[in-house]
Scaffold this active site. Structure first.
Site, PDB file in Angstrom:
ATOM      1  N   LYS A  18      41.320  31.376  41.332  1.00 51.75           N
ATOM      2  CA  LYS A  18      40.976  30.873  40.003  1.00 51.75           C
ATOM      3  C   LYS A  18      42.019  31.311  38.989  1.00 51.75           C
ATOM      4  O   LYS A  18      42.775  32.275  39.200  1.00 51.75           O
ATOM      5  CB  LYS A  18      39.593  31.368  39.562  1.00 51.75           C
ATOM      6  CG  LYS A  18      39.422  32.885  39.515  1.00 51.75           C
ATOM      7  CD  LYS A  18      39.938  33.589  38.269  1.00 51.75           C
ATOM      8  CE  LYS A  18      39.655  35.086  38.293  1.00 51.75           C
ATOM      9  NZ  LYS A  18      40.349  35.830  37.203  1.00 51.75           N
ATOM     10  N   ASP A 143      33.517  38.371  39.038  1.00 53.27           N
ATOM     11  CA  ASP A 143      34.036  37.025  39.293  1.00 53.27           C
ATOM     12  C   ASP A 143      33.289  36.300  40.409  1.00 53.27           C
ATOM     13  O   ASP A 143      33.428  35.081  40.558  1.00 53.27           O
ATOM     14  CB  ASP A 143      35.528  37.083  39.658  1.00 53.27           C
ATOM     15  CG  ASP A 143      36.414  37.425  38.479  1.00 53.27           C
ATOM     16  OD1 ASP A 143      35.948  37.305  37.323  1.00 53.27           O
ATOM     17  OD2 ASP A 143      37.572  37.831  38.705  1.00 53.27           O
TER      18      ASP A 143
END
Length: 286
Positions: A18, A143
């Protein structure tokens, strides 16, 4: 990672990286964590997690990372956290093919853990919902919930309050300076910005110009990242992802990104990647 052979019966599952296109710290919590707001964007740089279910309850990582005991590895911790929701005899053999650089703010370890949770939830027949998996994932790392959520998202809290956000298709040049940034060091720095104004009804456009509240402190603590940023400023408008060390440049098309990639000195790890609208595991499921 060790070159352990992966058996044919192991199933392969993708674990994408990401980027934080924007990251703002809005306050410090009583528990010591920080509240933040960020735009998470999935990219097509990915690890591959291989899983083979066992019926003896053992969780075995065949490709341990250097200096990381298997029991401390996020993939093993994810499997162990899910195990109580199986029938009690479920175990798994795990192999990892790492492509996402470690210590770069790209979420590789968190993504690997999320992929283990999503895949084993199916393989072990646990039947947990996405939200229930997120509840497990947030205990593993801030995350992890995003990767379980599986869509580009605007995140609040410590990263677990997720709202899907529409992002344009973009290409990125990602550069990894030769340093591993410690998130603990950055969050404990007294000069870290902790009072950014919270957003109201955020969109891709309304939050621009994008910024990263951790960037200045990382530059102060890790000159190698600052040096790489100055190099990239000759090409475009670089930004750091997460707590670093990786930096990225955004482009509207692959041709521009590839041209920029050619300008990156060979002393840096660098990648040309594109954004994803959805986690590959969700595509496979649908």
């Amino acid at each position: 990672m060790s070159q352990t052979a992966i058996p044919d019966h192991a199933q392969a599952y993708p674990a994408p990286a990401k980027l934080n296109l924007d990251l703002r710290i809005t306050g410090r919590r009583e528990d010591g964590y920080h509240n933040l707001e960020t735009i998470f964007c999935l990219i097509d740089l990915q690890d591959t997690v291989y899983l083979a279910p066992r019926n003896d309850g053992q969780i075995i990582l065949h490709t341990p990372l250097p200096d990381v005991p298997p029991e401390a590895d996020l993939t093993c911790r994810a499997a162990a956290a899910l195990q109580p929701f199986s029938d009690g005899l479920q175990g798994v053999d795990i192999w990892l093919e790492k492509r996402i650089p470690m210590g770069g703010g790209l979420g590789g370890g968190s993504s690997d853990a999320a992929t283990v949770l999503i895949a084993l939830n199916r393989l072990w027949g646990c039947g947990l919902s996405t939200q229930e998996l997120i509840g497990i994932g947030v205990k593993l790392g801030a995350d992890v919930p995003f990767f379980i959520f599986g869509r580009n998202a605007f995140a609040k809290g410590i990263g677990e309050q997720l709202t899907q956000i529409d992002l344009p298709q973009q290409w990125f040049v990602v550069v990894k300076p030769p340093v591993h940034v410690s998130t603990v060091v950055i969050f404990s720095n007294e000069h870290l910005t902790r009072d950014s104004e919270p957003s109201i009804m955020p969109t891709f456009q309304s939050l621009q110009p994008f910024r990263n509240d951790m960037q200045a402190v990382v530059f102060q603590e890790y000159p190698e990242v600052s040096k790489a940023h100055k190099m990239l400023e000759k090409i475009g408008k670089p930004l750091m992802t997460g707590s670093g060390a990786c930096l990225f440049l955004a482009f509207d098309n692959e041709q521009e990104a590839l041209a920029a990639l050619q300008e990156i000195p060979k002393c840096y790890e660098s990648y040309c990647v594109k954004s994803l609208d959805i986690h590959p595991l969700f595509v496979a499921k649908s």
